[in-house]
Design a protein around this motif. Structure first.
Motif, short mmCIF file in Angstrom:
data_model
loop_
_atom_site.label_atom_id
_atom_site.label_comp_id
_atom_site.label_asym_id
_atom_site.label_seq_id
_atom_site.Cartn_x
_atom_site.Cartn_y
_atom_site.Cartn_z
N ALA A 95 48.01 117.46 12.42
CA ALA A 95 47.81 118.15 14.03
C ALA A 95 47.61 117.01 14.98
O ALA A 95 47.20 115.81 14.73
CB ALA A 95 46.52 118.77 13.86
N SER A 96 47.98 117.33 16.07
CA SER A 96 47.92 116.53 17.43
C SER A 96 46.71 117.05 18.23
O SER A 96 47.12 118.20 18.58
CB SER A 96 49.29 116.23 17.64
N LYS A 97 46.44 116.27 19.06
CA LYS A 97 45.30 116.60 20.16
C LYS A 97 46.05 117.08 21.17
O LYS A 97 45.79 118.00 22.05
CB LYS A 97 44.65 115.34 20.53
N LEU A 98 47.36 116.48 21.48
CA LEU A 98 48.28 116.80 22.54
C LEU A 98 49.42 117.61 22.22
O LEU A 98 49.63 117.50 21.09
CB LEU A 98 48.60 115.54 23.37
N THR A 99 50.20 118.19 23.13
CA THR A 99 51.36 118.77 22.82
C THR A 99 52.60 117.93 22.77
O THR A 99 52.85 116.87 23.50
CB THR A 99 51.79 119.98 23.93
N ILE A 100 53.19 117.66 21.55
CA ILE A 100 54.05 116.65 21.04
C ILE A 100 55.29 117.19 20.51
O ILE A 100 55.08 118.24 19.96
CB ILE A 100 53.51 115.21 20.28
N TYR A 101 56.43 116.51 20.79
CA TYR A 101 57.52 117.09 20.03
C TYR A 101 58.23 116.04 19.11
O TYR A 101 59.17 116.12 18.52
CB TYR A 101 58.61 117.26 20.98
N SER A 102 57.47 115.08 18.77
CA SER A 102 57.63 113.93 17.74
C SER A 102 57.74 114.50 16.35
O SER A 102 56.98 114.91 15.98
CB SER A 102 56.57 112.63 17.82
N ILE A 103 58.74 113.80 15.34
CA ILE A 103 58.83 113.94 14.12
C ILE A 103 58.28 112.52 13.41
O ILE A 103 58.39 112.84 12.17
CB ILE A 103 60.32 114.40 13.68
N SER A 104 57.72 111.75 14.12
CA SER A 104 56.97 110.73 13.36
C SER A 104 55.89 110.94 12.80
O SER A 104 54.78 111.51 13.83
CB SER A 104 57.13 109.55 14.40
N TYR A 105 55.41 110.50 11.76
CA TYR A 105 54.05 110.62 11.27
C TYR A 105 53.01 110.19 12.35
O TYR A 105 51.87 110.27 12.21
CB TYR A 105 53.85 110.32 9.94
N ALA A 106 53.27 108.92 12.66
CA ALA A 106 52.47 107.96 13.67
C ALA A 106 51.93 108.79 14.76
O ALA A 106 51.03 108.38 15.34
CB ALA A 106 53.12 106.59 13.88
N ALA A 107 52.44 109.82 15.20
CA ALA A 107 52.29 110.62 16.55
C ALA A 107 51.16 111.55 16.37
O ALA A 107 50.58 111.93 17.31
CB ALA A 107 53.48 111.16 17.17
N TYR A 108 50.91 111.65 15.13
CA TYR A 108 49.85 112.85 14.66
C TYR A 108 48.59 112.19 14.50
O TYR A 108 48.31 111.07 14.03
CB TYR A 108 50.44 113.78 13.48
N ASP A 109 47.34 112.83 15.10
CA ASP A 109 46.18 112.42 14.83
C ASP A 109 45.31 112.80 13.68
O ASP A 109 44.21 111.93 13.19
CB ASP A 109 45.34 112.71 16.16
N TYR A 110 45.49 113.98 12.97
CA TYR A 110 44.81 114.20 11.85
C TYR A 110 45.37 114.76 10.87
O TYR A 110 46.74 115.24 10.96
CB TYR A 110 43.63 115.43 12.29
N TRP A 111 45.00 114.70 9.68
CA TRP A 111 45.52 114.92 8.60
C TRP A 111 44.88 115.75 7.40
O TRP A 111 43.77 115.31 7.20
CB TRP A 111 46.37 113.59 7.64
N GLY A 112 45.54 116.54 6.63
CA GLY A 112 44.81 117.04 5.51
C GLY A 112 45.02 116.15 4.22
O GLY A 112 45.78 115.38 4.33
N GLN A 113 44.41 116.74 3.18
CA GLN A 113 44.24 115.92 1.86
C GLN A 113 45.87 115.88 1.08
O GLN A 113 45.73 115.21 0.39
CB GLN A 113 43.18 116.20 1.26
N GLY A 114 46.58 116.90 1.60
CA GLY A 114 47.63 117.22 0.69
C GLY A 114 47.62 118.19 -0.28
O GLY A 114 46.57 118.21 -0.85
N THR A 115 48.70 118.70 -0.52
CA THR A 115 48.88 119.76 -1.70
C THR A 115 50.13 119.71 -2.53
O THR A 115 51.23 119.59 -1.86
CB THR A 115 48.81 121.20 -1.15
N GLN A 116 50.13 119.54 -3.74
CA GLN A 116 51.27 119.28 -4.35
C GLN A 116 52.23 120.33 -4.47
O GLN A 116 51.82 121.64 -4.97
CB GLN A 116 51.01 118.70 -5.83
N VAL A 117 53.49 120.05 -4.51
CA VAL A 117 54.53 121.08 -4.63
C VAL A 117 55.53 120.70 -5.61
O VAL A 117 56.07 119.60 -5.30
CB VAL A 117 55.17 121.71 -3.28
#
Length: 121
Positions: A95-117
């Motif tokens: 999730a990002s605090k701001l509206t962004i169009y980036s596909i770079s993971y560095a642009a996002y502020d918050y992350w979940g713990q992940g789920t295995q597929v």
């Protein structure tokens, strides 16, 4: 601090479907999904802005995956159809605090713990 909780991962046969969910503790602007296979870098899968009308997808999932969100529930979904073994990975919500169009993971502020597929052939 925004907390993201993913669910919906699991084991499925090739050609099958899964639906991932991610609920945020507070409202977020842009939300997205990334995935990371063992020994590989984290890669963009899909993103959606708060209004829901602006989405983008990685070429590898276009036509098979659909991202959507329910702002009333602070939840983003990833519907995955026609799954392939190469879709096997840990899927992360971002999730990002701001509206962004980036596909770079560095642009996002918050992350979940992940789920295995895991997609079996």
């Amino acid at each position: 601090q925004v907390q993201l909780v993913e669910s919906g991962g699991g084991l499925v046969q090739a050609g099958g479907s899964l639906r991932l969910s991610c609920t945020a503790s507070v409202s977020s602007s842009t939300m997205g999904w990334f995935r990371q296979a063992p020994g590989r870098e984290r890669k963009f899968v899909a993103r959606i802005n708060r209004g829901g009308g602006t989405t983008s997808y990685a070429d590898s999932v276009k036509g098979r995956f659909t991202i959507s969100r329910d702002n009333a529930k602070n939840t983003v979904y990833l519907q995955m159809n026609s799954l392939k073994p190469e879709d096997t990975a840990v899927y992360y919500c971002a999730a990002s605090k701001l509206t962004i169009y980036s596909i770079s993971y560095a642009a996002y502020d918050y992350w979940g713990q992940g789920t295995q597929v895991t997609v079996s052939s």
